[in-house]
Design a protein around this motif. Sequence first.
Motif, PDB file in Angstrom:
ATOM      1  N   ALA A 162      36.008 -14.059  25.737  1.00 29.23           N
ATOM      2  CA  ALA A 162      34.366 -13.524  26.737  1.00 29.23           C
ATOM      3  C   ALA A 162      33.027 -14.138  25.533  1.00 29.23           C
ATOM      4  N   MET A 163      32.902 -13.937  24.751  1.00 31.94           N
ATOM      5  CA  MET A 163      32.055 -14.325  23.380  1.00 31.94           C
ATOM      6  C   MET A 163      31.958 -15.422  23.403  1.00 31.94           C
ATOM      7  N   LEU A 164      32.625 -16.299  23.145  1.00 29.07           N
ATOM      8  CA  LEU A 164      33.012 -17.388  22.886  1.00 29.07           C
ATOM      9  C   LEU A 164      32.850 -18.648  24.979  1.00 29.07           C
ATOM     10  N   ALA A 165      32.917 -17.528  25.384  1.00 26.23           N
ATOM     11  CA  ALA A 165      32.627 -18.565  26.461  1.00 26.23           C
ATOM     12  C   ALA A 165      31.075 -17.873  26.584  1.00 26.23           C
ATOM     13  N   GLY A 166      30.840 -17.080  26.627  1.00 27.80           N
ATOM     14  CA  GLY A 166      29.616 -16.923  26.816  1.00 27.80           C
ATOM     15  C   GLY A 166      28.790 -17.432  25.688  1.00 27.80           C
ATOM     16  N   LEU A 167      29.188 -17.785  25.253  1.00 26.18           N
ATOM     17  CA  LEU A 167      27.916 -18.657  23.630  1.00 26.18           C
ATOM     18  C   LEU A 167      28.130 -20.018  24.834  1.00 26.18           C
ATOM     19  N   TYR A 168      29.222 -20.840  25.407  1.00 28.26           N
ATOM     20  CA  TYR A 168      29.007 -22.519  25.517  1.00 28.26           C
ATOM     21  C   TYR A 168      28.331 -21.927  27.017  1.00 28.26           C
ATOM     22  N   VAL A 169      28.594 -21.256  27.885  1.00 25.16           N
ATOM     23  CA  VAL A 169      27.084 -21.389  29.259  1.00 25.16           C
ATOM     24  C   VAL A 169      26.307 -21.506  28.383  1.00 25.16           C
ATOM     25  N   GLY A 170      25.580 -20.587  27.478  1.00 27.92           N
ATOM     26  CA  GLY A 170      24.415 -20.745  26.715  1.00 27.92           C
ATOM     27  C   GLY A 170      24.047 -21.459  26.405  1.00 27.92           C
ATOM     28  N   LEU A 171      24.633 -22.339  25.510  1.00 31.18           N
ATOM     29  CA  LEU A 171      24.732 -23.820  24.795  1.00 31.18           C
ATOM     30  C   LEU A 171      25.005 -24.424  26.018  1.00 31.18           C
ATOM     31  N   ALA A 172      25.298 -24.615  27.522  1.00 30.93           N
ATOM     32  CA  ALA A 172      25.319 -25.353  28.066  1.00 30.93           C
ATOM     33  C   ALA A 172      23.891 -25.402  28.894  1.00 30.93           C
ATOM     34  N   ALA A 173      23.599 -24.011  29.091  1.00 28.91           N
ATOM     35  CA  ALA A 173      22.020 -23.767  29.810  1.00 28.91           C
ATOM     36  C   ALA A 173      20.755 -24.286  28.815  1.00 28.91           C
ATOM     37  N   VAL A 174      21.188 -24.002  27.658  1.00 32.10           N
ATOM     38  CA  VAL A 174      20.173 -24.289  26.708  1.00 32.10           C
ATOM     39  C   VAL A 174      19.303 -26.104  26.367  1.00 32.10           C
ATOM     40  N   ALA A 175      21.154 -26.927  26.745  1.00 30.66           N
ATOM     41  CA  ALA A 175      20.873 -28.103  26.762  1.00 30.66           C
ATOM     42  C   ALA A 175      19.880 -28.772  28.177  1.00 30.66           C
ATOM     43  N   VAL A 176      20.693 -27.981  29.357  1.00 32.66           N
ATOM     44  CA  VAL A 176      19.934 -28.300  30.356  1.00 32.66           C
ATOM     45  C   VAL A 176      18.232 -27.773  30.492  1.00 32.66           C
ATOM     46  N   SER A 177      18.409 -26.987  30.211  1.00 34.29           N
ATOM     47  CA  SER A 177      16.406 -26.493  29.723  1.00 34.29           C
ATOM     48  C   SER A 177      15.705 -27.521  28.904  1.00 34.29           C
ATOM     49  N   ILE A 178      16.662 -28.018  28.367  1.00 33.01           N
ATOM     50  CA  ILE A 178      15.912 -29.193  27.201  1.00 33.01           C
ATOM     51  C   ILE A 178      15.426 -30.629  27.951  1.00 33.01           C
ATOM     52  N   ILE A 179      16.699 -30.775  28.474  1.00 38.65           N
ATOM     53  CA  ILE A 179      16.950 -31.474  29.310  1.00 38.65           C
ATOM     54  C   ILE A 179      15.190 -31.700  31.136  1.00 38.65           C
ATOM     55  N   ILE A 180      15.301 -30.154  31.616  1.00 30.41           N
ATOM     56  CA  ILE A 180      14.741 -30.515  32.086  1.00 30.41           C
ATOM     57  C   ILE A 180      12.936 -30.566  31.516  1.00 30.41           C
ATOM     58  N   VAL A 181      13.007 -30.338  31.112  1.00 28.53           N
ATOM     59  CA  VAL A 181      11.443 -29.489  29.781  1.00 28.53           C
ATOM     60  C   VAL A 181      10.951 -31.052  30.159  1.00 28.53           C
ATOM     61  N   THR A 182      11.883 -31.862  29.816  1.00 29.67           N
ATOM     62  CA  THR A 182      11.531 -33.097  28.596  1.00 29.67           C
ATOM     63  C   THR A 182      11.378 -34.089  29.941  1.00 29.67           C
ATOM     64  N   LEU A 183      11.759 -34.323  31.153  1.00 31.92           N
ATOM     65  CA  LEU A 183      11.799 -34.851  32.074  1.00 31.92           C
ATOM     66  C   LEU A 183      10.287 -34.490  33.440  1.00 31.92           C
ATOM     67  N   ALA A 184      10.285 -33.030  33.429  1.00 33.35           N
ATOM     68  CA  ALA A 184       9.070 -32.733  33.539  1.00 33.35           C
ATOM     69  C   ALA A 184       7.718 -33.621  32.802  1.00 33.35           C
ATOM     70  N   VAL A 185       7.475 -33.131  31.314  1.00 35.43           N
ATOM     71  CA  VAL A 185       6.765 -33.125  30.644  1.00 35.43           C
ATOM     72  C   VAL A 185       6.237 -34.682  30.878  1.00 35.43           C
ATOM     73  N   THR A 186       7.916 -35.445  30.504  1.00 31.73           N
ATOM     74  CA  THR A 186       7.762 -36.504  30.997  1.00 31.73           C
ATOM     75  C   THR A 186       6.777 -37.063  32.232  1.00 31.73           C
TER      76      THR A 186
END
Length: 91
Positions: A54-78
Amino acid sequence: MALMGIEKVRPTQWLKDNRTALPSLLALVAVAVFWFVGAIGGIGYLAGASSPMAMLAGLYVGLAAVAVSIIIVTLAVTDLMRRYARPRTRR
């Protein structure tokens, strides 16, 4: 101050003039709230995991959320930089 080219603009007038930039600004605010909430409560959620899987699954979901948030910020700032970097023409 109007002689120097600096005019005071009310927030409602600024929103009317820059309505197309609102989605990018809202995306930046949403990602900032996501990071703030994640910094406060995200680690506590993982610490309370019942199993290592469950901790590993939570970490993977968190990693995906962080990656998506970085992409969203990059697109918005651009988008905001592209929108406000070009010279304005008088109407």
